[in-house]
Write a protein that holds these residues in place. Structure first.
Motif, mmCIF file in Angstrom:
data_model
loop_
_atom_site.group_PDB
_atom_site.id
_atom_site.type_symbol
_atom_site.label_atom_id
_atom_site.label_comp_id
_atom_site.label_asym_id
_atom_site.label_seq_id
_atom_site.Cartn_x
_atom_site.Cartn_y
_atom_site.Cartn_z
ATOM 1 N N GLN A 109 0.478 -1.484 0.391
ATOM 2 C CA GLN A 109 0.273 0.514 -0.447
ATOM 3 C C GLN A 109 0.682 1.563 0.155
ATOM 4 O O GLN A 109 0.850 2.072 -1.053
ATOM 5 N N VAL A 110 1.909 1.154 1.231
ATOM 6 C CA VAL A 110 3.369 2.217 0.659
ATOM 7 C C VAL A 110 3.098 2.400 -0.616
ATOM 8 O O VAL A 110 3.706 3.399 -0.933
ATOM 9 N N GLU A 111 4.098 1.441 -1.441
ATOM 10 C CA GLU A 111 4.458 1.290 -2.290
ATOM 11 C C GLU A 111 3.582 2.030 -3.522
ATOM 12 O O GLU A 111 3.654 2.920 -4.565
ATOM 13 N N LEU A 117 2.931 9.612 -6.522
ATOM 14 C CA LEU A 117 3.569 10.638 -6.411
ATOM 15 C C LEU A 117 4.052 11.765 -7.931
ATOM 16 O O LEU A 117 4.434 10.608 -8.243
ATOM 17 N N ARG A 118 4.061 12.628 -7.987
ATOM 18 C CA ARG A 118 4.950 13.184 -8.731
ATOM 19 C C ARG A 118 6.081 12.675 -9.121
ATOM 20 O O ARG A 118 6.595 12.545 -8.286
ATOM 21 N N PRO A 119 6.967 12.739 -10.373
ATOM 22 C CA PRO A 119 8.383 12.078 -10.766
ATOM 23 C C PRO A 119 9.150 13.031 -9.456
ATOM 24 O O PRO A 119 9.779 11.982 -8.514
ATOM 25 N N GLU A 120 8.874 14.171 -9.837
ATOM 26 C CA GLU A 120 9.912 14.804 -8.564
ATOM 27 C C GLU A 120 9.841 15.007 -7.275
ATOM 28 O O GLU A 120 10.655 15.231 -6.097
ATOM 29 N N VAL A 124 12.608 12.489 -4.220
ATOM 30 C CA VAL A 124 13.336 13.478 -3.130
ATOM 31 C C VAL A 124 13.378 12.017 -2.597
ATOM 32 O O VAL A 124 13.896 12.352 -1.275
ATOM 33 N N LEU A 125 11.289 12.066 -2.168
ATOM 34 C CA LEU A 125 11.656 11.144 -0.518
ATOM 35 C C LEU A 125 11.753 9.833 -0.379
ATOM 36 O O LEU A 125 12.285 9.360 0.233
ATOM 37 N N VAL A 126 12.052 9.632 -1.976
ATOM 38 C CA VAL A 126 12.852 7.738 -1.498
ATOM 39 C C VAL A 126 14.618 8.278 -2.085
ATOM 40 O O VAL A 126 14.580 7.466 -0.649
ATOM 41 N N LYS A 127 14.767 8.653 -2.405
ATOM 42 C CA LYS A 127 16.126 9.422 -1.683
ATOM 43 C C LYS A 127 16.336 9.911 -0.379
ATOM 44 O O LYS A 127 17.641 9.364 0.255
ATOM 45 N N THR A 128 15.886 10.640 0.221
ATOM 46 C CA THR A 128 16.083 11.455 1.459
ATOM 47 C C THR A 128 15.580 10.034 2.508
ATOM 48 O O THR A 128 16.648 9.691 3.097
#
Length: 171
Positions: A109-111, A117-120, A124-128
């Protein structure tokens, strides 16, 4: 005899039931503790999936995650209905977070929510959070100001929360 798009939808529902019905039933049984009520929950899950089939978007996530999100809401609704009748109390005991299936379902569900989300913002979320980049490191990698990284992260988290709310998550 049904033909056209509705026939394809009917066949898709049948396939979804055969593929995921057992898992959904197992989750409902563990959550509700009553086999007959669990069967009702699965039936209601597929009824809602049928009614809202046009809202499913393959590009936004897997069918399995979508069905589990629907079932989670059905289980909550059943628990609320049952608790409204004090003569037949039922306690909805969610599976322990340590339970592998519950963790896997939460992960899906989280995935799925992250995919929306918008790509940008997603980047940022994934990298952070998963890449453990600092704002400064990510700004340097992307060639954007650090404030823009923080802004994108803020909006990513806000959008993620809204998406999770739509999926029936309770915080």
């Amino acid at each position: 005899m049904v033909s056209g798009p509705e026939a394809a939808d009917t066949e898709g529902l049948r396939h979804a039931y055969l593929a995921y019905g057992g898992e959904l039933l197992g989750y409902a049984r563990r959550s509700l503790g009553e086999p007959q009520l669990a069967e009702e929950a699965v039936q209601e899950t597929f009824a809602r999936a049928w009614r809202f089939r046009e809202s499913f978007n393959r590009d936004l996530g897997a069918l399995r995650g979508w069905l589990f999100a629907i079932e989670r809401r059905v289980l909550i609704d059943l628990a609320q209905q049952r608790s409204a009748r004090p003569t037949q109390p039922i306690e909805l005991e969610p599976a322990a977070p340590e339970d592998e299936i519950e963790r896997a379902m939460m992960g899906w569900q989280v995935e799925e929510a992250i995919r929306r989300l918008r790509p940008e913002h997603r980047h940022v979320l994934v990298k952070t959070y998963f890449g453990q980049y600092s704002g400064k490191e990510l700004a340097k990698e992307l060639g954007i100001p650090e404030g823009t990284v923080r802004s994108r992260l803020f909006y990513a988290l806000r959008s993620l929360r809204l998406t999770m709310d739509e999926m029936g998550w309770e915080w």
